[in-house]
Design an enzyme around this catalytic site. Structure first.
Site, short mmCIF file in Angstrom:
data_model
loop_
_atom_site.label_atom_id
_atom_site.label_comp_id
_atom_site.label_asym_id
_atom_site.label_seq_id
_atom_site.Cartn_x
_atom_site.Cartn_y
_atom_site.Cartn_z
N ASP A 67 6.12 -5.18 -9.37
CA ASP A 67 5.17 -4.20 -8.85
C ASP A 67 5.34 -2.86 -9.56
O ASP A 67 6.26 -2.68 -10.36
CB ASP A 67 5.31 -4.05 -7.32
CG ASP A 67 6.77 -4.08 -6.84
OD1 ASP A 67 7.67 -3.81 -7.67
OD2 ASP A 67 7.00 -4.39 -5.67
N ASP A 136 9.93 -3.98 6.79
CA ASP A 136 8.77 -4.54 7.50
C ASP A 136 8.43 -5.95 7.03
O ASP A 136 7.35 -6.47 7.32
CB ASP A 136 7.55 -3.61 7.36
CG ASP A 136 7.10 -3.45 5.91
OD1 ASP A 136 7.65 -4.12 5.01
OD2 ASP A 136 6.17 -2.65 5.68
N HIS A 138 8.03 -6.99 3.89
CA HIS A 138 7.22 -7.17 2.67
C HIS A 138 8.05 -7.79 1.55
O HIS A 138 9.27 -7.63 1.48
CB HIS A 138 6.56 -5.84 2.21
CG HIS A 138 7.49 -4.78 1.72
ND1 HIS A 138 7.41 -3.47 2.13
CD2 HIS A 138 8.50 -4.81 0.82
CE1 HIS A 138 8.34 -2.76 1.51
NE2 HIS A 138 9.01 -3.54 0.71
N GLU A 143 2.39 -5.65 1.94
CA GLU A 143 2.71 -5.11 3.26
C GLU A 143 2.14 -6.01 4.36
O GLU A 143 1.32 -6.91 4.08
CB GLU A 143 2.12 -3.69 3.37
CG GLU A 143 2.73 -2.68 2.40
CD GLU A 143 4.11 -2.19 2.83
OE1 GLU A 143 4.89 -2.97 3.44
OE2 GLU A 143 4.44 -1.03 2.56
C1 F6R Z 1 10.49 -3.58 -5.29
C2 F6R Z 1 9.96 -4.48 -4.28
C3 F6R Z 1 10.22 -4.28 -2.83
C4 F6R Z 1 11.70 -4.09 -2.51
C5 F6R Z 1 11.87 -3.83 -1.02
C6 F6R Z 1 13.33 -3.61 -0.67
O1 F6R Z 1 10.12 -4.04 -6.57
O2 F6R Z 1 9.28 -5.38 -4.64
O3 F6R Z 1 9.76 -5.41 -2.13
O4 F6R Z 1 12.41 -5.23 -2.90
O5 F6R Z 1 11.13 -2.70 -0.66
O6 F6R Z 1 13.78 -2.45 -1.27
P1 F6R Z 1 15.33 -2.09 -1.28
O7 F6R Z 1 16.00 -3.16 -2.04
O8 F6R Z 1 15.41 -0.78 -2.01
O9 F6R Z 1 15.74 -2.03 0.12
#
Ligand code: F6R
Length: 260
Positions: A67, A136, A138, A143
């Site tokens: 992403d 959440d 995702h 989301e």
């Molecule tokens: C980032 C991504 C997100 C993160 C998620 C957890 O490329 O795809 O899904 O993996 O927000 O983020 P952290 O690891 O920082 O808690």
């Protein structure tokens, strides 16, 4: 879905890195899907160590970022293109020409998203996708409420995710509202998905992922339908799992020939 519960972040990083290492040793031109955020950091650090100390070779591998934020200026240190370059591609010696990222600065975002899907397809699809999970539920930046069949497209971050990610920016207001993310359908086509989750803040999301109903309210739960999904957590992130003892028992008694 296989659940592996380990002691701490370091063990999680080493285990997930070993899956990458095995793939790249057996198939040097593997196609890798790469997440950002805190969760994959220990994985990338361990892979960089394996490159330095054990000659693991990523020079023929291809990478696809999961992403990207929309609207950050090119070269912004928190753009995911930069984060992946700094934390993964440069340390492991991935050829920059083989590293792909969604273009969050494109004038025509829908066209850029479609082009990204084409690039993944042209590379033969993703062999191994590493994922984190949002508080959440995702995956990528899909989301709650995302279509479980979605492809790469623009999404609006929840305020919860913007708050969670504010630690990477100077202030919460600097976290963009919009992102481009591989869709849920795109992620589901990766041949092997490895999701890493650490820390108590992820416990509810991991419960929804593994034991909840499959629902767009916890997008990660769709991985229950994936034919080869591996979830690697530390004890804290596994603390809400009802069947945690069973998952530990399964892993402890796993036949030697069976790989992750
Ligand atoms: C980032 C991504 C997100 C993160 C998620 C957890 O490329 O795809 O899904 O993996 O927000 O983020 P952290 O690891 O920082 O808690």
């Amino acid at each position: 879905m296989e659940i592996v519960i380990l002691r701490d972040t370091r063990e999680v990083g080493r285990m997930a890195a070993s899956v990458f290492a095995r793939l790249v040793r057996s198939r040097p031109d593997a196609v890798l899907g790469l997440a950002t955020g805190s969760s994959p950091q220990p994985v990338y650090e361990e892979l960089a160590r394996l490159v330095r100390e054990e000659g693991l070779d990523f020079s023929r591998a291809t990478g696809f970022a999961l992403d990207e934020y929309v609207g950050l200026p090119p070269g912004h240190p928190e753009s995911y293109r930069e984060v992946i370059r700094r934390d993964f591609a440069d340390p492991v010696g991935l050829d920059p020409a083989r590293m792909h990222s969604p273009d969050g600065g494109a004038a025509d975002l829908p066209a850029a998203c479609a082009a990204y899907e084409d690039e993944i397809r042209a590379a033969g699809g993703i062999d191994l996708q590493i994922l984190g999970i949002g508080t959440d539920g995702h995956i990528g930046f899909n989301e709650p409420g995302s279509s479980l069949a979605s492809r790469t497209r623009i999404k609006t971050l929840t305020e919860q995710t913007r708050r969670d990610n504010a630690r990477f920016f100077g202030s919460p207001a600097e976290v963009p509202h919009h992102v481009v993310t591989q869709g849920v359908g795109t992620i589901m086509e990766a041949r092997h998905v490895v999701l890493v989750a650490t820390g108590a803040t992820k416990a509810e999301a991991v419960h929804g992922l593994v034991e909840g109903p499959v629902s767009a309210m916890c997008v990660a739960s769709v991985l229950q339908f994936h034919p080869h999904a591996t979830v690697i957590t530390d004890n804290a992130a596994a603390s809400s799992l009802k069947l945690a003892d069973y998952y530990r028992h399964v892993y402890d008694n796993k036949p030697d020939w069976q790989e992750l």
